[in-house]
Design an enzyme around this catalytic site. Structure first.
Site, short mmCIF file in Angstrom:
data_model
loop_
_atom_site.label_atom_id
_atom_site.label_comp_id
_atom_site.label_asym_id
_atom_site.label_seq_id
_atom_site.Cartn_x
_atom_site.Cartn_y
_atom_site.Cartn_z
N ASP A 155 10.08 87.34 59.93
CA ASP A 155 8.88 88.11 59.65
C ASP A 155 7.94 88.09 60.86
O ASP A 155 7.61 87.02 61.37
CB ASP A 155 8.20 87.48 58.41
N ASP A 213 3.22 95.72 53.26
CA ASP A 213 3.59 95.10 51.99
C ASP A 213 3.33 96.03 50.80
O ASP A 213 2.28 96.67 50.71
CB ASP A 213 2.79 93.80 51.78
C1 GLA Z 1 4.15 89.13 55.11
C2 GLA Z 1 5.43 89.77 54.58
C3 GLA Z 1 5.59 89.38 53.12
C4 GLA Z 1 5.64 87.88 52.97
C5 GLA Z 1 4.40 87.25 53.59
C6 GLA Z 1 4.52 85.74 53.66
O1 GLA Z 1 3.02 89.65 54.50
O2 GLA Z 1 5.38 91.16 54.73
O3 GLA Z 1 6.76 89.98 52.59
O4 GLA Z 1 6.80 87.40 53.62
O5 GLA Z 1 4.20 87.72 54.93
O6 GLA Z 1 3.41 85.16 54.27
#
Ligand code: GLA
Length: 385
Positions: A155, A213
């Site tokens: 990520d 997200d």
């Molecule tokens: C980001 C990602 C999420 C999750 C969070 C964890 O926002 O897009 O899917 O993994 O980090 O902190």
């Protein structure tokens, strides 16, 4: 009334370089983030999810990967530089947890980041330091393999502004570290679509996030659907998939029909399907949505392109996708607040099956139509007749 004309019933598969030989169909599973977020993550939650997936239709329907997202890590690395699990929330350690998941006939996934800080360190004040993989790529890949990890979510978390990293270079570095391992690990990258990963992700990873997200609201679901319309032109391929983020089915303010519309669209996108709701607590309706095998079969069927948007108006959309066996699937989507008649012109003579009613609804020549309730979708599979 919205009428869409589908002129192309199949697309030539593009020649692409593949990241590895994995994820020939979109990966499916459960991920902790949409269920418990950061501090709610612990080994009991993960074991319970594995138990529930294994003892219900979920595993048999294809939900195989049990993935722990951000906040599994101890506040700092060990003296030898290796990552460790938070000792309070994961007293048995990750290897034991992976064993447990494997013993339930499932596979195990974990979360890491290419820079110095995970997203939760910034967004949730997660009290840790030095737990990013920057400078530890090979060591972390080896640690994950030694624990029995089968899937890695990597990520971005501002690694450009925090650490001056370049997306393609950073994601390729972990790809190369994984490629050296004796253990196959599905590689899911997440940089929210900012660097247009659909243009370079195929050679690097098995899936790449295309958007920010997804929240458990109809506004968020429809906004992500709209964003896929342009991304879908750079379609995924077996082994590399566009990822519009994990499922929010069963969460937040989404109604039953909104959940079904959300799931229908992720299926026509050939999206990875990761449930993010407690599989031990699902109501019957959410379970029926997530385990609709006819819709899952659409997600797992790739005949040269993911679903494309064929028509759009202020409150209705038509999406279509060719399927194996000269079949075709259409989603008639009503994003608005009143019922709408939606039609798609699909040349040919068809036997029509409604994949939510599980019923053959008749035959159609050149056009299929339905009256679609507000905030819902009708998903029709067309077979040559
Ligand atoms: C980001 C990602 C999420 C999750 C969070 C964890 O926002 O897009 O899917 O993994 O980090 O902190």
């Amino acid at each position: 009334m919205l009428i869409a004309l589908a002129v192309l019933l199949s697309w030539p598969a593009p020649a692409v370089e593949e990241a590895n030989a994995l994820a020939k169909t979109p990966p499916m599973g459960w991920n902790s983030w949409n269920q418990v977020g950061c501090f709610g993550l612990n080994e009991q939650v993960v074991r319970a999810a594995a138990d529930a997936l294994a003892s219900t239709w979920m595993r048999d329907a294809g939900y195989r990967y049990v993935v722990i997202d951000d906040c599994w890590q101890a506040p700092a690395r060990a003296a030898d530089g290796s990552l460790r699990a938070d000792p309070t929330r994961f007293p048995s350690g990750i290897a034991a947890l992976a064993d447990y998941v494997h013993s339930r006939g499932l596979e195990f996934g974990i979360y890491a980041v290419p820079g110095s800080a995970t997203c939760a360190m910034a967004n949730n004040a997660y009290p840790a330091h030095g737990i990013g993989s920057l400078g530890h790529e090979r060591q972390d890949a080896e640690t994950f393999a030694s624990w029995g990890v089968d899937y890695l979510k990597y990520d971005w978390c501002n690694a450009d502004t925090n650490d001056g990293l370049d997306r393609v270079a950073a994601y390729t570095k972990m790809h190369d570290a994984l490629a050296r391992l004796p253990r196959p690990i599905v590689y899911s990258i997440s940089e929210y679509g900012v660097g247009e990963p659909w243009t370079w992700g195929h050679a690097v990873a098995n899936s790449w996030r295309t958007t920010a997200d997804l929240s458990p609201t109809w506004a968020s679901v429809t906004s992500v659907i709209d964003e896929q319309a342009s991304v879908a032109q750079s379609t995924g391929t077996p082994g590399g998939w566009n990822d519009p983020d994990m499922l929010q089915v069963g969460n937040g303010t989404l109604t039953d029909s909104e959940n079904r519309a959300h799931f229908s669209m992720w299926a026509i996108f050939n999206a990875p399907l990761f449930a993010g709701t407690d599989p031990a607590q699902f109501g019957a309706t959410d379970r029926a949505t997530l385990t609709n095998r006819e819709v899952i079969a659409i997600d797992q069927d790739f005949a040269g392109t993911q679903g494309q948007r064929l028509a759009v108006s202020a409150s209705t959309q038509v999406w279509g996708k060719p399927l194996s066996g000269s079949r075709y699937v259409v989603v008639l989507l009503n994003t608005g607040n009143s019922a709408a008649r939606v039609s798609a012109a699909i040349p040919g003579q068809w036997t029509v099956r409604d994949l939510w009613l599980h019923t053959d609804t008749g035959t159609a020549t050149d056009t299929v139509s339905a009256t679609v309730a507000p905030h819902s979708a009708t998903m029709l599979q067309l077979s040559p007749s």
